[in-house]
Design a protein around this motif. Structure first.
Motif, PDB file in Angstrom:
ATOM      1  N   LEU A   1       0.821  -1.292  -0.061  1.00 50.05           N
ATOM      2  CA  LEU A   1      -0.005  -0.068  -0.118  1.00 50.05           C
ATOM      3  C   LEU A   1       0.845   1.471   0.041  1.00 50.05           C
ATOM      4  O   LEU A   1       0.546   2.428  -0.607  1.00 50.05           O
ATOM      5  N   GLY A   2       1.984   1.154   0.690  1.00 49.02           N
ATOM      6  CA  GLY A   2       2.805   2.269   0.572  1.00 49.02           C
ATOM      7  C   GLY A   2       3.266   2.756  -0.733  1.00 49.02           C
ATOM      8  O   GLY A   2       3.373   4.169  -1.083  1.00 49.02           O
ATOM      9  N   HIS A   3       3.604   1.801  -1.780  1.00 51.76           N
ATOM     10  CA  HIS A   3       3.961   2.145  -3.050  1.00 51.76           C
ATOM     11  C   HIS A   3       2.679   2.830  -3.730  1.00 51.76           C
ATOM     12  O   HIS A   3       3.066   3.738  -4.544  1.00 51.76           O
ATOM     13  N   ALA A   4       1.367   2.344  -3.629  1.00 49.91           N
ATOM     14  CA  ALA A   4       0.347   2.955  -4.220  1.00 49.91           C
ATOM     15  C   ALA A   4       0.146   4.283  -3.592  1.00 49.91           C
ATOM     16  O   ALA A   4      -0.369   5.165  -4.347  1.00 49.91           O
TER      17      ALA A   4
ATOM     18  N   SER B   1      -0.330  -1.942 -11.187  1.00 55.69           N
ATOM     19  CA  SER B   1      -0.774  -2.402  -9.680  1.00 55.69           C
ATOM     20  C   SER B   1      -2.119  -3.116  -9.758  1.00 55.69           C
ATOM     21  O   SER B   1      -3.298  -2.674  -9.962  1.00 55.69           O
ATOM     22  N   PRO B   2      -1.967  -4.481 -10.192  1.00 56.20           N
ATOM     23  CA  PRO B   2      -3.196  -5.401 -10.472  1.00 56.20           C
ATOM     24  C   PRO B   2      -4.211  -5.314  -9.536  1.00 56.20           C
ATOM     25  O   PRO B   2      -5.339  -5.767  -9.805  1.00 56.20           O
ATOM     26  N   GLN B   3      -3.846  -5.257  -8.416  1.00 60.30           N
ATOM     27  CA  GLN B   3      -4.517  -5.224  -7.119  1.00 60.30           C
ATOM     28  C   GLN B   3      -5.481  -3.847  -7.060  1.00 60.30           C
ATOM     29  O   GLN B   3      -4.758  -2.613  -6.456  1.00 60.30           O
TER      30      GLN B   3
ATOM     31  N   VAL C   1      -5.365   0.264  -5.376  1.00 58.01           N
ATOM     32  CA  VAL C   1      -5.232   1.744  -6.038  1.00 58.01           C
ATOM     33  C   VAL C   1      -6.282   2.674  -5.360  1.00 58.01           C
ATOM     34  O   VAL C   1      -6.146   3.707  -5.200  1.00 58.01           O
ATOM     35  N   LEU C   2      -7.582   2.225  -5.424  1.00 62.58           N
ATOM     36  CA  LEU C   2      -8.758   3.053  -4.621  1.00 62.58           C
ATOM     37  C   LEU C   2      -8.494   3.401  -3.500  1.00 62.58           C
ATOM     38  O   LEU C   2      -8.710   4.442  -3.003  1.00 62.58           O
ATOM     39  N   ALA C   3      -8.080   2.404  -2.390  1.00 54.86           N
ATOM     40  CA  ALA C   3      -7.778   2.775  -1.187  1.00 54.86           C
ATOM     41  C   ALA C   3      -6.675   3.815  -1.068  1.00 54.86           C
ATOM     42  O   ALA C   3      -6.771   4.996  -0.434  1.00 54.86           O
TER      43      ALA C   3
ATOM     44  N   LEU D   1      -7.350   7.766   0.570  1.00 45.72           N
ATOM     45  CA  LEU D   1      -6.572   8.255   1.613  1.00 45.72           C
ATOM     46  C   LEU D   1      -5.758   9.466   1.354  1.00 45.72           C
ATOM     47  O   LEU D   1      -5.815  10.330   2.082  1.00 45.72           O
ATOM     48  N   ILE D   2      -5.324   9.475   0.116  1.00 44.93           N
ATOM     49  CA  ILE D   2      -4.324  10.674  -0.339  1.00 44.93           C
ATOM     50  C   ILE D   2      -5.523  11.809  -0.056  1.00 44.93           C
ATOM     51  O   ILE D   2      -4.939  13.017   0.168  1.00 44.93           O
ATOM     52  N   PHE D   3      -6.460  11.538  -1.179  1.00 45.44           N
ATOM     53  CA  PHE D   3      -7.280  12.605  -1.335  1.00 45.44           C
ATOM     54  C   PHE D   3      -7.805  13.140   0.044  1.00 45.44           C
ATOM     55  O   PHE D   3      -8.048  14.327   0.381  1.00 45.44           O
TER      56      PHE D   3
END
Length: 263
Positions: free
Chosen positions: A16-19, A104-106, A110-112, A116-118
Motif C-alpha cells: 500500500l505504501g507504493h500505491a 498495480s493489478p490489485q 489503488v482505490l484505497a 486516503l491521499i485525497f
C-alpha cells in the motif's frame, strides 16, 4: 546442467505504501488539484477574512470565532466535490487507468490509496483554512464583548464534513467513471436536499420528511457544526455520523464494482 536465471535487479513486493506514493505523485502533479484547492482556499479564507473585517466583537457573543469560515465553505465544498470526482474519473476518461492497473493489478489497493491521499489533502486544506479564519477572528475581535465559545471542535468537524463529501464524490466518480455525470450527481446530492424541503412542506403528509431533509442537508449540517443558531443548538454530530455512514456505503459499493468490471 543449466542454472536458473536470476535477475540482477532487486525485486520488491508491492504494498500500500507504493500505491500511496504513486497516487501522491499523480494528485500533486496535475493542474486540477492546484486550481481546485487554490479556489477552495480563496473562497474559505477570502470570504472568511472579509466577514471578519465587517463584524464586531459583540457579533461573537453567541457564535464561535470560526463562523466566518462557514460562508466560504458553503461554496468551497463544491471545489472538494469536483476534485474528489476527478481523482478517479479523470483516469478513466484519458485511459490512463489501464496503465495504473497494469502497474498495480490489485485494484482495491489503488482505490484505497486514492481515497486516503485525497482525504488527507482535503482535511488539511479545509481544517487549516477554518483554523486560520478562526485565529484571525479571535485576534481581531477577542475581548469582553465577544463570547467565550469553544471553537476547536468546529475546526475538526467542519474539515471532516467537507472532506467526507469529497470522499463520497470520489466513490461516486469511481462507480460512474464519468466526470460530468459524477459531478452532476454530487451537485444533486448537495443542492436537492436543500431545495426540496420547501416543496415537501406544502403537504402535511410530507412535512416531517421535509423537516428531516432540511436538518440533514449539507448547508444546514455545516450551519449546525458552526453553531449558527447559538451555543445551545445542535453541534452537527448526528449530521456528521450520517455522512460517515453514507460515505462508507458508497466506498464499499465502489470497491465492489471495481473488482467486477473490466477497465
Amino acid at each position: 546442467m543449466s542454472n536458473a536465471y536470476t535477475s540482477p535487479i532487486p525485486i520488491k513486493r508491492t504494498n500500500l505504501g507504493h500505491a500511496l506514493a504513486s497516487e501522491w505523485t499523480k494528485i500533486k502533479s496535475v493542474r486540477s488539484t492546484v486550481w481546485t484547492l487554490s479556489i477552495f482556499l480563496i473562497l474559505v479564507i477570502g470570504i472568511g477574512l472579509l466577514a471578519v473585517a465587517n463584524t464586531q466583537s459583540d457579533d461573537y457573543q453567541d457564535v464561535p470565532f470560526t463562523v466566518p469560515a462557514f460562508f466560504g465553505l458553503m461554496l468551497g465544498q463544491i471545489c472538494l466535490i469536483t476534485l474528489g470526482v476527478l481523482v478517479t474519473s479523470s483516469e478513466y476518461g484519458t485511459g490512463m487507468i489501464r496503465t495504473t492497473f497494469t502497474a498495480s493489478p490489485q485494484r482495491h489497493r489503488v482505490l484505497a490509496a486514492k481515497a486516503l491521499i485525497f482525504f488527507a489533502i482535503a482535511f488539511v486544506a479545509s481544517a487549516g483554512s477554518i483554523l486560520l479564519v478562526g485565529l484571525m477572528a479571535s485576534g481581531a475581535h477577542s475581548g469582553p464583548e465577544a463570547g467565550d465559545i469553544a471553537w476547536g471542535g468546529t475546526v475538526v468537524k467542519g474539515g471532516l464534513y467537507v472532506s467526507l463529501l469529497g470522499v463520497l464524490a470520489l466513490a461516486v466518480g469511481s462507480m460512474l467513471r464519468h466526470s460530468a455525470g459524477a459531478i452532476t450527481t454530487m451537485l444533486g446530492v448537495v443542492l436537492v436536499p436543500a431545495i426540496l424541503p420547501g416543496f415537501l412542506g406544502i403537504w402535511e403528509s410530507t412535512q416531517k420528511l421535509g423537516e428531516k431533509m432540511g436538518d440533514y442537508n449539507a448547508i444546514n449540517s455545516l450551519a449546525a457544526i458552526f453553531q449558527i443558531d447559538g451555543p445551545d443548538s445542535s453541534t452537527g454530530s448526528s449530521q456528521l455520523v450520517l455522512l460517515i455512514v453514507i460515505t462508507a456505503a458508497a466506498v464499499v459499493g465502489a470497491f465492489a464494482l471495481l473488482e467486477k468490471r473490466d477497465v
